[in-house]
Scaffold this motif. Structure first.
Motif, PDB file in Angstrom:
ATOM      1  N   ARG A  29     -12.567  19.231  -2.645  1.00 46.95           N
ATOM      2  CA  ARG A  29     -11.291  18.857  -3.245  1.00 46.95           C
ATOM      3  C   ARG A  29     -11.415  17.530  -4.002  1.00 46.95           C
ATOM      4  N   ASN A  33     -10.896  17.006  -8.033  1.00 44.71           N
ATOM      5  CA  ASN A  33      -9.953  15.989  -8.508  1.00 44.71           C
ATOM      6  C   ASN A  33     -10.572  15.167  -9.632  1.00 44.71           C
ATOM      7  N   TYR A 148     -15.731  -3.231   9.152  1.00 47.07           N
ATOM      8  CA  TYR A 148     -15.346  -1.832   9.376  1.00 47.07           C
ATOM      9  C   TYR A 148     -15.643  -1.063   8.102  1.00 47.07           C
ATOM     10  N   LEU A 151     -17.292   4.884   6.306  1.00 47.70           N
ATOM     11  CA  LEU A 151     -16.394   5.775   5.575  1.00 47.70           C
ATOM     12  C   LEU A 151     -16.548   7.197   6.091  1.00 47.70           C
ATOM     13  N   GLN A 155     -14.325  10.831   2.174  1.00 43.37           N
ATOM     14  CA  GLN A 155     -13.825   9.615   1.517  1.00 43.37           C
ATOM     15  C   GLN A 155     -14.939   9.005   0.660  1.00 43.37           C
ATOM     16  N   LEU A 158     -15.276  11.016  -2.364  1.00 36.12           N
ATOM     17  CA  LEU A 158     -14.160  10.712  -3.265  1.00 36.12           C
ATOM     18  C   LEU A 158     -14.436   9.465  -4.091  1.00 36.12           C
ATOM     19  N   LEU A 159     -14.887   8.399  -3.429  1.00 36.17           N
ATOM     20  CA  LEU A 159     -15.058   7.138  -4.164  1.00 36.17           C
ATOM     21  C   LEU A 159     -16.146   7.250  -5.234  1.00 36.17           C
TER      22      LEU A 159
ATOM     23  N   THR B  26      -6.416   9.023   9.406  1.00 35.16           N
ATOM     24  CA  THR B  26      -7.376   8.890   8.304  1.00 35.16           C
ATOM     25  C   THR B  26      -6.919   7.821   7.315  1.00 35.16           C
ATOM     26  N   ALA B  30      -8.908   4.396   6.189  1.00 34.43           N
ATOM     27  CA  ALA B  30      -9.105   3.994   4.792  1.00 34.43           C
ATOM     28  C   ALA B  30      -8.552   2.591   4.545  1.00 34.43           C
ATOM     29  N   LEU B 151      -3.916  15.001  -4.759  1.00 38.68           N
ATOM     30  CA  LEU B 151      -4.772  14.289  -3.809  1.00 38.68           C
ATOM     31  C   LEU B 151      -4.251  14.482  -2.397  1.00 38.68           C
ATOM     32  N   ASN B 152      -5.175  14.622  -1.468  1.00 42.41           N
ATOM     33  CA  ASN B 152      -4.842  14.530  -0.051  1.00 42.41           C
ATOM     34  C   ASN B 152      -4.193  13.156   0.205  1.00 42.41           C
ATOM     35  N   ALA B 154      -4.414  10.909   2.635  1.00 46.94           N
ATOM     36  CA  ALA B 154      -5.319   9.827   3.017  1.00 46.94           C
ATOM     37  C   ALA B 154      -6.240   9.437   1.858  1.00 46.94           C
ATOM     38  N   GLN B 155      -6.583  10.390   1.016  1.00 48.52           N
ATOM     39  CA  GLN B 155      -7.428  10.093  -0.151  1.00 48.52           C
ATOM     40  C   GLN B 155      -6.668   9.181  -1.115  1.00 48.52           C
ATOM     41  N   LEU B 158      -6.637   5.831   0.307  1.00 47.87           N
ATOM     42  CA  LEU B 158      -7.968   5.229   0.119  1.00 47.87           C
ATOM     43  C   LEU B 158      -8.118   4.627  -1.271  1.00 47.87           C
TER      44      LEU B 158
END
Lengths: 256, 256
Positions: A29, A33, A148, A151, A155, A158-159, B26, B30, B151-152, B154-155, B158
């Motif tokens: 997903r 995107n 922290y 990821l 995620q 995604l980045l 999530t 993030a 987008l999800n 949490a995404q 993020l």
């Protein structure tokens, strides 16, 4: 889906030994995107193509269904000419380190010259094995809160995908105004409203102190000026003032 | 966790009516990845604080456990002075639109001057209600593949958090607003004014059509929202409405 918006020249996204099949869906997903479709899986679990994966892909199931599966990382990168490996921690290997952003800039240059490239992502708990990292030309590490920085797999995908997509047009769009139905009101319309409002404010006594009047009028005009009103909104404001006043007069009349 | 790496000055992340408790976890993860800890939930499901939420937070459970819960979006933004609303689609409201990147630049400037701000995120399936969007000064939309831009939750959190963190070291942004003597009014002050104005508009009949009332209220709020009012200006507006009404009553009295 329009072909034009998909990038066949973007990075292959290579998930090495992914543990949770929903992460495969969520990664797909995140890829779509950002216009990416070349998903590769190295030694996924036998049941990876699960309902959970498809559900998590949420419309990007085509990317999941067309994923290529390989037994080894070597096989998965065989046709590529440049490979990045994502790592959260220093592997003490002498390799250049990119951020997703600097990697994206480099990828765009590679894509422009027809080079094929991809990015390795490790298993959820352990990250990439050092032998996988050794297959890469360059490490990519996301600059995050050093206390922290772990990821989630999707995620991280995604980045990297996001920065690739954002690098398409080095000039990111400037802040713009949502297009409503109407253009901004002309100053003439705005000044008519100021005239209307100020007459009423004189009438009701709000502007009764002559020495304060100029600065009060200026402050009031500034507020409305700043709101960047459309013609319709100026009409609404006329209506508000008008109705308050009409009602006042009606009320006064009925008391007679 | 070292205090120094956490940003108490970063955006509040406000999840409006989140449906899936693992998305809360999530999103918290993030946030902490990017040094953010101020998580707010508007009307989450009664069982939101579930094991799934804690498991999904994966070490960022402190952020989940310290989340503040509110009944309404209004209450959740009351102490903030600037609010962004994330939307995937054009709402045809006249508001400035940021990308996460341009929003982050603006946020860093606000943080530097001590302004409190936050970002609204809507429920997974539907996104924010227009009434929630109307509470925001600015819309933020992630530039994504136009054929697959959903987008999800949490995404989305993020990407907004990530751009905030990446903007830690910005060149000084060009600010569009002249600095007045006063900081922007809190949303609480603004909402008090909206309440006052709308009571009067109900009273005088301007909002007499129940079917049109919601959209009219939203349009009126949008106009004033956009003006980026200071406390003193909000006071002036209270004064304007109050005097018009007081005069109306006085006038009515003298006619008796």
């Amino acid at each position: 889906m329009a072909e034009t918006t998909l990038s066949s020249t973007g990075p292959a996204i290579i998930l090495v030994r992914p543990q949770l099949s929903e992460n495969i869906g969520t990664a797909a997903r995140a890829m779509l995107n950002n216009g990416l479709t070349d998903l590769r899986l190295v030694a996924p679990k036998p049941d990876w193509l699960s309902e959970r994966a498809i559900a998590a892909a949420s419309g990007a199931d085509r990317v999941v269904l067309e994923a290529k599966v390989f037994d080894t990382t070597e096989a998965a990168v065989a046709d590529l000419q440049r490979v990045w490996a994502t790592t959260a921690r220093n592997r003490f290997m002498v390799k250049p380190v990119d951020t997703p952003k600097t990697a994206a800039t480099a990828m765009r240059a590679l894509a422009a010259e027809g080079t094929r490239f991809g990015v390795l992502f490790g298993p959820e708990r352990t990250g990439l094995h050092n032998d996988d990292v050794a297959l890469a030309d360059t490490v990519v590490t996301v600059p995050l809160n050093p206390d922290y920085s772990s990821l989630n797999l999707a995620q991280c995908v995604l980045l990297v995908s996001y920065e690739w997509y954002q690098a398409a047009d080095p000039e990111l769009p400037e802040r713009h105004m949502t297009k409503g139905a109407q253009p901004p009101a002309s100053k003439e319309k705005l000044l008519e409203f100021f005239g209307h409002l100020e007459r009423e404010l004189d009438d009701c006594g709000f502007l009764r102190h002559p020495d304060k009047r100029p600065v009060m009028v200026r402050n009031i005009r500034n507020m409305f000026q700043r709101a960047n009103l459309t013609n319709q909104e100026v009409q609404t404001l006329h209506g508000i003032v008008h109705e308050l006043v009409t009602y006042r007069h009606k009320k006064a009349d009925t008391k007679n």
